[in-house]
Design an enzyme around this catalytic site. Structure first.
Site, PDB file in Angstrom:
ATOM      1  N   SER A 187      -0.273  13.087  -4.092  1.00  0.00           N
ATOM      2  CA  SER A 187      -0.147  12.479  -2.772  1.00  0.00           C
ATOM      3  C   SER A 187       0.432  13.481  -1.780  1.00  0.00           C
ATOM      4  O   SER A 187      -0.148  14.536  -1.552  1.00  0.00           O
ATOM      5  CB  SER A 187       0.694  11.200  -2.872  1.00  0.00           C
ATOM      6  OG  SER A 187       0.591  10.440  -1.701  1.00  0.00           O
TER       7      SER A 187
ATOM      8  N   ASP B 152      -8.460   3.909  -2.864  1.00  0.00           N
ATOM      9  CA  ASP B 152      -7.366   4.677  -2.282  1.00  0.00           C
ATOM     10  C   ASP B 152      -7.804   5.144  -0.901  1.00  0.00           C
ATOM     11  O   ASP B 152      -8.890   5.730  -0.763  1.00  0.00           O
ATOM     12  CB  ASP B 152      -7.053   5.879  -3.187  1.00  0.00           C
ATOM     13  CG  ASP B 152      -5.945   6.771  -2.644  1.00  0.00           C
ATOM     14  OD1 ASP B 152      -5.317   6.424  -1.624  1.00  0.00           O
ATOM     15  OD2 ASP B 152      -5.696   7.824  -3.257  1.00  0.00           O
TER      16      ASP B 152
ATOM     17  N   HIS C 162      -4.263   4.244  -5.501  1.00  0.00           N
ATOM     18  CA  HIS C 162      -3.320   5.294  -5.144  1.00  0.00           C
ATOM     19  C   HIS C 162      -2.028   5.169  -5.964  1.00  0.00           C
ATOM     20  O   HIS C 162      -1.453   4.096  -6.087  1.00  0.00           O
ATOM     21  CB  HIS C 162      -2.969   5.242  -3.657  1.00  0.00           C
ATOM     22  CG  HIS C 162      -2.170   6.435  -3.222  1.00  0.00           C
ATOM     23  ND1 HIS C 162      -2.739   7.659  -2.999  1.00  0.00           N
ATOM     24  CD2 HIS C 162      -0.840   6.597  -3.008  1.00  0.00           C
ATOM     25  CE1 HIS C 162      -1.804   8.528  -2.657  1.00  0.00           C
ATOM     26  NE2 HIS C 162      -0.636   7.914  -2.661  1.00  0.00           N
TER      27      HIS C 162
END
EC number: 3.1.1.71
Length: 406
Positions: free
Chosen positions: A188, A346, A376
């Site tokens: 991320s 995501d 995610h």
């Protein structure tokens, strides 16, 4: 009877709060619903505290995370775990026990929107511990500074400082790390930092040692288009809702939170924004960079006229150190071979897919690992209490790639 009735009402209210319609293909939807309900509760509590002036919303969230997740450095029979520093940046080190032969090395940056999380969280501790065991490698997990106290380029500078120290001859010798087998990685926001580091250090000809590989886990790579197909498709899919990502970006770039609606409407990247060149727009033109099965029937959202002066007020929006997807092709071509993990459900899916495509076009060897049932953050939920099946699969495949490519 009244007690039973009250219990039934509370149970129904809890079920109503937890239940969320999810796409049919998402992995283990009820687990994701429970996780999302917990996360939403913390977010709402932090928003309330922020509105009342008690504390910044991020500080409350991080206190909760620290209380629930942060653990001490504990060694095991197979891995020595210590807290140290790397280039002046706090870092948790995972070093396999045994003889002093040269081992592979991985530098890892945790996720959390540049504002949340910690290398000391249980989930990241378990991930790095498993990497050290399965790869017989030295893993260093970086505790970079976080928003709101630190804003761009602070996190980036921490990442670069830690990376330079990681590549130094002194450290490699200290930990018996093979200088030919080094990887920079992150998930991320940590994937953003890993990509930015890979670009920066690939250009530094003074370095005698460089990374052999970059491994990016559902990375966030641009903030100019909040209407890519994945943003449109997954805007209401937990745990990373579209407004959350805009908020994280504004916090990271030290910008006013009132700009959130502007970002969500793509007004900041309207065609009348002269600071955004046609060349810059081409680097995130998903109509050309994404395969047809990801574009589906979604249409680009490009405003003719937007909010004036946004890019001038927030220059980080087009700074490649913050948005690695905007890098020039010549820069991308110098970066090491790449692993890019993406998840279907995501909002950041297309950031990763476009970056993988641009790396390939620049001549970089790329392994794209896409999870049709993924969401995610899934990889860090591979252990109890969540123990997501897609999280376990993605973690195994990520470690397998490292094993085969380092």
């Amino acid at each position: 009877m009244r007690l039973r009735l009250a219990g039934a009402v509370l149970l129904a209210a809890a079920a109503y709060y937890v239940y969320l319609p999810l796409p049919s293909g998402v992995s283990e939807p009820w687990k994701l619903m429970l996780l999302d309900a917990l996360f939403r509760s913390f977010m709402r509590a932090s928003d309330a505290a922020h509105s009342l002036g008690v504390c910044h919303r991020v500080r409350l969230l991080n206190r909760v995370v620290s209380w629930v997740e942060v653990i001490e450095a504990r060694s095991s029979p197979t891995v020595k775990v210590t807290d140290s520093t790397l280039g002046g940046v706090p870092t948790r080190v995972f070093q396999p026990n045994g003889d002093s032969r040269l081992r592979r090395g991985v530098l890892y940056f945790h996720g959390g929107g540049w504002a949340l999380g910690s290398a000391k969280m249980r989930s990241y501790d378990l991930l790095c511990r498993k990497m050290a065991e399965d790869l017989d490698a030295v893993i260093m997990s970086v505790e970079y500074r976080l928003a709101p106290e630190a804003v761009f380029p602070d996190q980036y500078h921490d990442a670069v400082a830690a990376s330079r120290a990681f590549l130094s001859a002194e450290l490699l010798q200290q930990y018996d790390i093979d200088p030919e087998r080094l990887c920079v990685s992150g998930d991320s926001a940590g994937g953003n930092l890993a990509a930015a580091v890979a670009q920066e250090l690939s250009l530094d000809d003074s370095l005698q040692v460089k990374f052999k590989a970059q491994a990016l886990i559902y990375p966030v790579l641009q903030a100019l288009d909040f209407h890519t197909p994945s943003y449109q498709q997954n805007q209401a899919v937990p745990i990373l809702y579209r407004p959350y990502m805009a908020r994280f970006w504004l916090q990271y770039l030290g910008a006013d939170s009132s700009l959130e609606p502007v970002l969500l409407a793509n007004n900041h990247s309207a065609l009348d924004q002269r600071a955004i060149s046609a060349a810059t727009r081409s680097k995130l033109n998903w109509t050309a960079l994404l395969p047809a099965e990801r574009k589906k029937n979604f249409k680009p959202v490009v405003e003719e006229k937007g909010s004036p002066g946004v890019v001038g007020a927030v220059p980080g929006l087009i700074d490649v150190r913050a948005a690695p997807l905007l890098a020039e092709q010549e820069v991308l071509g110098k970066t090491p071979k790449a692993y890019v993990m993406t998840c279907e459900f995501d909002v950041l899916r297309d950031d990763g897919l476009m970056y993988g495509r641009r790396l390939q076009d620049a001549g970089v060897e790329v392994t794209s690992d896409h999870y049709e049932d993924g969401f995610h953050g899934c990889m860090v939920f591979a252990n109890l209490p969540m123990m997501s099946s897609v999280g376990q699969r993605s973690m195994r495949n990520y470690i397998r790639w490292l094993d085969q490519n380092l």
